[in-house]
Scaffold this motif. Structure first.
Motif, PDB file in Angstrom:
ATOM      1  N   ASP A 198     -10.649  -4.702  -4.838  1.00 53.72           N
ATOM      2  CA  ASP A 198     -10.191  -4.071  -3.527  1.00 53.72           C
ATOM      3  C   ASP A 198      -8.729  -3.876  -3.546  1.00 53.72           C
ATOM      4  O   ASP A 198      -8.169  -3.002  -2.871  1.00 53.72           O
ATOM      5  CB  ASP A 198     -10.532  -5.113  -2.309  1.00 53.72           C
ATOM      6  CG  ASP A 198     -12.137  -5.285  -2.153  1.00 53.72           C
ATOM      7  OD1 ASP A 198     -12.802  -4.202  -2.674  1.00 53.72           O
ATOM      8  OD2 ASP A 198     -12.423  -6.311  -1.393  1.00 53.72           O
TER       9      ASP A 198
ATOM     10  N   ARG B 225      -0.385  -0.069   4.288  1.00 53.33           N
ATOM     11  CA  ARG B 225      -0.384  -1.534   4.955  1.00 53.33           C
ATOM     12  C   ARG B 225      -0.172  -2.385   3.672  1.00 53.33           C
ATOM     13  O   ARG B 225      -0.161  -3.730   3.892  1.00 53.33           O
ATOM     14  CB  ARG B 225      -1.491  -1.841   5.860  1.00 53.33           C
ATOM     15  CG  ARG B 225      -1.641  -1.137   6.977  1.00 53.33           C
ATOM     16  CD  ARG B 225      -2.965  -1.208   7.906  1.00 53.33           C
ATOM     17  NE  ARG B 225      -3.997  -1.297   6.947  1.00 53.33           N
ATOM     18  CZ  ARG B 225      -4.864  -0.142   6.786  1.00 53.33           C
ATOM     19  NH1 ARG B 225      -4.729   0.778   7.716  1.00 53.33           N
ATOM     20  NH2 ARG B 225      -5.573  -0.227   5.913  1.00 53.33           N
ATOM     21  N   PHE B 226      -0.434  -2.226   2.603  1.00 52.51           N
ATOM     22  CA  PHE B 226      -0.506  -3.061   1.370  1.00 52.51           C
ATOM     23  C   PHE B 226       1.035  -2.999   0.871  1.00 52.51           C
ATOM     24  O   PHE B 226       1.271  -2.000  -0.059  1.00 52.51           O
ATOM     25  CB  PHE B 226      -1.353  -2.784   0.412  1.00 52.51           C
ATOM     26  CG  PHE B 226      -1.754  -3.795  -0.459  1.00 52.51           C
ATOM     27  CD1 PHE B 226      -2.067  -5.048  -0.228  1.00 52.51           C
ATOM     28  CD2 PHE B 226      -1.600  -3.413  -1.885  1.00 52.51           C
ATOM     29  CE1 PHE B 226      -2.344  -5.978  -1.218  1.00 52.51           C
ATOM     30  CE2 PHE B 226      -1.842  -4.520  -2.880  1.00 52.51           C
ATOM     31  CZ  PHE B 226      -2.234  -5.654  -2.552  1.00 52.51           C
TER      32      PHE B 226
ATOM     33  N   ARG C  63      -6.510  -0.464  -3.131  1.00 55.34           N
ATOM     34  CA  ARG C  63      -5.519  -0.420  -2.021  1.00 55.34           C
ATOM     35  C   ARG C  63      -4.169   0.455  -2.785  1.00 55.34           C
ATOM     36  O   ARG C  63      -3.471   1.079  -2.244  1.00 55.34           O
ATOM     37  CB  ARG C  63      -5.333  -1.590  -1.356  1.00 55.34           C
ATOM     38  CG  ARG C  63      -6.604  -2.084  -0.476  1.00 55.34           C
ATOM     39  CD  ARG C  63      -6.003  -3.344   0.002  1.00 55.34           C
ATOM     40  NE  ARG C  63      -5.173  -3.244   1.408  1.00 55.34           N
ATOM     41  CZ  ARG C  63      -4.707  -4.124   1.987  1.00 55.34           C
ATOM     42  NH1 ARG C  63      -5.139  -5.315   1.791  1.00 55.34           N
ATOM     43  NH2 ARG C  63      -4.053  -3.814   3.109  1.00 55.34           N
TER      44      ARG C  63
ATOM     45  N   GLN D 179       4.006   2.417  -2.086  1.00 58.93           N
ATOM     46  CA  GLN D 179       4.012   1.519  -0.915  1.00 58.93           C
ATOM     47  C   GLN D 179       4.503  -0.016  -1.073  1.00 58.93           C
ATOM     48  O   GLN D 179       5.081  -0.627  -0.365  1.00 58.93           O
ATOM     49  CB  GLN D 179       2.661   1.500  -0.263  1.00 58.93           C
ATOM     50  CG  GLN D 179       2.182   2.802   0.093  1.00 58.93           C
ATOM     51  CD  GLN D 179       2.962   3.620   1.124  1.00 58.93           C
ATOM     52  OE1 GLN D 179       3.843   2.686   2.096  1.00 58.93           O
ATOM     53  NE2 GLN D 179       3.173   4.844   0.910  1.00 58.93           N
TER      54      GLN D 179
ATOM     55  N   GLY E 248      -4.936   3.745  -3.813  1.00 59.28           N
ATOM     56  CA  GLY E 248      -4.850   4.823  -2.511  1.00 59.28           C
ATOM     57  C   GLY E 248      -3.704   4.802  -1.734  1.00 59.28           C
ATOM     58  O   GLY E 248      -3.551   5.549  -0.746  1.00 59.28           O
ATOM     59  N   ASN E 249      -2.405   4.058  -2.314  1.00 62.32           N
ATOM     60  CA  ASN E 249      -1.465   4.125  -1.551  1.00 62.32           C
ATOM     61  C   ASN E 249      -1.461   3.437  -0.240  1.00 62.32           C
ATOM     62  O   ASN E 249      -0.661   4.041   0.803  1.00 62.32           O
ATOM     63  CB  ASN E 249      -0.387   5.306  -1.682  1.00 62.32           C
ATOM     64  CG  ASN E 249       0.126   5.406  -2.944  1.00 62.32           C
ATOM     65  OD1 ASN E 249       1.142   4.480  -3.396  1.00 62.32           O
ATOM     66  ND2 ASN E 249       0.039   6.285  -3.798  1.00 62.32           N
ATOM     67  N   ASP E 250      -2.165   2.496   0.119  1.00 64.76           N
ATOM     68  CA  ASP E 250      -2.274   1.991   1.388  1.00 64.76           C
ATOM     69  C   ASP E 250      -0.899   1.416   1.797  1.00 64.76           C
ATOM     70  O   ASP E 250      -0.498   0.662   1.435  1.00 64.76           O
ATOM     71  CB  ASP E 250      -3.292   0.591   1.226  1.00 64.76           C
ATOM     72  CG  ASP E 250      -3.757   0.012   2.679  1.00 64.76           C
ATOM     73  OD1 ASP E 250      -2.946   0.492   3.747  1.00 64.76           O
ATOM     74  OD2 ASP E 250      -4.658  -0.636   2.597  1.00 64.76           O
TER      75      ASP E 250
ATOM     76  N   ASN F  57       1.961   3.265  -7.499  1.00 66.33           N
ATOM     77  CA  ASN F  57       2.075   3.009  -6.058  1.00 66.33           C
ATOM     78  C   ASN F  57       3.404   3.226  -5.415  1.00 66.33           C
ATOM     79  O   ASN F  57       4.376   2.960  -6.166  1.00 66.33           O
ATOM     80  CB  ASN F  57       1.752   1.688  -5.865  1.00 66.33           C
ATOM     81  CG  ASN F  57       1.263   1.424  -4.344  1.00 66.33           C
ATOM     82  OD1 ASN F  57       1.986   1.064  -3.483  1.00 66.33           O
ATOM     83  ND2 ASN F  57       0.080   1.317  -3.721  1.00 66.33           N
TER      84      ASN F  57
END
Length: 179
Positions: free
Chosen positions: A32, A43-44, A36, A79, A39-41, A77
């Motif tokens: 998971d 919120r992460f 994240r 984020q 997917g460049n979440d 990433n």
């Protein structure tokens, strides 16, 4: 000792969209986290890498975790702002992780709490390429007995010298008597 092969960046780049995350990690929680990261979440933004749940880690490193993929996804990433590394088990390949990390440009705070040994020099590309890094800390578990281990620290210090964004640098360690 299990050692995974260190692949080049193009290997990961060519397979990143299609790799089954469950095949490259040891748990659903780690899969998971990789999803994240991939997917460049937005919120992460913080990731804590540890060897045990008791260490409070988000990503718990166990046998079966391919650190090359973790490094690749952290490196790509945009984020993640805070990365804390508590521990990597000795049987996994730290070099694979560091090669991927060297591509990251978003991390602003990096805290390392493990003995990097001769891998310490591998931080040079990350330091040289990440102009957002503000806080860099190596705590007292890092051993830098360079003279004893015959480490080539040029890449690390060169990267540190090129990084104009670091505002706080903390190195708390036993550097050895010959440093």
């Amino acid at each position: 000792m299990i050692k995974m092969d260190v692949q080049d960046y193009e290997y990961y780049e060519a397979r990143a969209k299609d790799v089954k995350l469950e095949d490259i990690t040891s748990s659903q929680q780690n899969a998971d986290i990789l999803a994240r990261l991939r997917g460049n979440d937005p919120r992460f933004t913080n990731i804590y890498i540890a060897e045990t749940v008791e260490d409070g880690g988000d990503f718990i490193v166990r046998e079966g975790d391919d650190l090359g993929w973790l490094g690749y996804f952290v490196g790509r990433n945009k984020q993640v702002k805070v990365l804390c590394i508590e521990n990597f088990p000795e049987h996994l390949n730290i070099d694979a992780f560091l090669k991927g990390l060297g591509h990251n440009r978003s991390i602003q705070c990096l805290h390392i709490s493990l003995n990097l040994g001769d891998h310490f020099q591998s931080f040079g590309p990350f330091l040289q390429n990440n102009n957002n890094l503000r806080d860099l800390t190596f705590d007292n578990s890092v051993e830098l007995d360079c003279a004893h281990n015959n480490l080539n620290m040029d890449a690390f210090f060169d990267g540190l010298g090129h990084n104009q964004s670091i505002q706080n640098l903390g190195i708390s360690t036993d550097i050895g008597e010959d440093f």
